[in-house]
Write a protein that holds these residues in place. Structure first.
Motif, short mmCIF file in Angstrom:
data_model
loop_
_atom_site.label_atom_id
_atom_site.label_comp_id
_atom_site.label_asym_id
_atom_site.label_seq_id
_atom_site.Cartn_x
_atom_site.Cartn_y
_atom_site.Cartn_z
N SER A 13 -12.00 -19.89 6.63
CA SER A 13 -12.69 -18.60 6.53
C SER A 13 -12.50 -18.08 5.11
N LEU A 46 -18.65 -18.50 11.17
CA LEU A 46 -17.83 -19.26 10.24
C LEU A 46 -18.40 -20.64 9.93
N TRP A 53 -20.48 -20.26 6.99
CA TRP A 53 -19.62 -20.13 5.81
C TRP A 53 -19.11 -21.49 5.35
#
Length: 371
Positions: free
Chosen positions: A9, A56, A59
């Motif tokens: 993260s 996530l 990401w």
């Protein structure tokens, strides 16, 4: 050689906190220490705001794309947690050129990765990794068994702790309460609840998964406090004030409890910890902590009662714990270890420094670039 750090993260917000001395450098897993050794260390750019609601995985895909676009083959990717490496390993499987890939094994040995489709996927993708670094030495043979990774691509580095950060902590009067801190399914708060001496105060700082289990337990009641999402500075305050710190662990094959253990060692706290397999090499019962059998509430209760009633008897434990943290787990040792592992595969010899954001931690000038 440049180091690119990949996290599960985003951690960009951590960098100024480390720079300002508000959080310890080990939260960045060796980035600061590699900077001190003269290497350029970079993160990917931040995910565009338009994509932040998508979770996530988006990401991680963005992070992979950014790093592979900007890194050279002579660089090194350090994936903090195996999930950070998934898309990099997939790209390598698809024969996309990439730097060296070092994975920090934080939960690879979780049972869910041992069977079925997950295990099959990991077995295929891990053929492309350069090194898997475990924080517990005994985990390497298990990785070989479960994932078919040959020993030459396995390595061990002890966990790191920024001792200087904790040495600067202001001392305060300890209070008569028990503190337990930790997240994930490696914790055994149920045994701690059963062991809690009558009339004593227990403070638990954890995640929602464990908080729900604690509230549902038959021993939950008066004297037990639960907190979640506690900021780093507030956590430090809890550490300092606690009369005893307990790390209750299940005997899981994947690691758990190391960060809390080392942070409190560096503070010179009295620590009680379950002697799970993941703590082998860390726990020296009677020297740097008090080790207790896993899931033994009776033994744990007796230990807690003795410590709370006679804390002065454990002063030498405090001294030994702080010394052990400095001598065996100081963060710079971890940084040198990552360097050595990367350089053992290095295809280039140059080390360059470009314009970077400068971090000052413990008086060291570290180079961490934030795109």
């Amino acid at each position: 050689m440049k180091f690119w750090y990949a996290f599960p993260s985003p951690v960009h917000h951590e960098v100024p906190l480390v720079r300002d001395g508000l959080v310890p450098s080990h939260r960045l897993w060796g980035m600061v220490e590699l900077g001190s050794l003269g290497f350029e260390v970079e993160l990917s750019s931040r995910l565009p705001k338009a994509f932040t609601p998508y979770g996530l995985q988006v990401w991680r895909l963005w992070q992979t794309f950014w790093i592979l676009r900007n890194a050279s083959e002579d660089d090194c990717i350090v994936a903090v947690h195996e999930v950070s490496a998934l898309f990099f390993l997939l790209a390598r499987r698809l024969r996309v050129a990439s730097p060296k890939i070092i994975i920090l094994n934080l939960a690879l040995l979780h049972p869910k990765n041992h069977i079925g489709l997950r295990n099959a996927v990991w077995r295929v993708l891990l053929k492309g990794v350069d090194r898997i670094v475990s924080l517990v030495e005994s985990q390497s043979p298990s990785i070989e068994t479960h994932f078919g990774v040959e020993p030459a691509r396995l390595a061990f580095l002890p966990m790191l702790v920024d001792c200087g950060y904790f040495q600067k902590a202001n001392l305060c009067q300890e209070e008569r309460f028990i503190l337990a801190v930790g997240t994930n399914d490696g914790k055994d708060f149920e045994t701690l609840l059963e062991a809690l001496p009558l009339g004593e105060r227990l403070v638990v700082i954890t995640d929602s998964f464990n908080a729900d289990k604690i509230r549902a337990h038959r021993s939950f009641g008066q004297g037990v406090e639960i907190y979640q999402n506690v900021p780093a500075l507030e956590l430090m305050s809890w550490y300092r004030r606690a009369g005893v710190v307990v790390i209750p662990l299940a005997d899981t094959p994947h690691g758990s409890g190391h960060t809390v253990f080392l942070e409190n060692m560096a503070l010179g706290k009295i620590i009680v910890v379950s002697e799970s397999r993941s703590m082998r090499g860390y726990v020296k019962s009677g020297v740097n902590c008090i080790g207790v059998p896993v899931a033994d509430a009776k033994v744990l209760r007796g230990v807690l009662e003795r410590i709370l009633d006679s804390p002065k008897e454990y002063d030498m434990l405090r001294v030994n714990a702080a010394r052990d943290a400095r001598e065996c787990f100081e963060a710079m040792r971890f940084g040198r270890g990552i360097r050595d592992i990367a350089e053992s595969h290095s295809r280039g010899s140059g080390v360059g420094l470009k314009g970077t954001e400068k971090l000052r931690v413990e008086g060291r000038l570290d180079h961490v670039s934030l795109s």
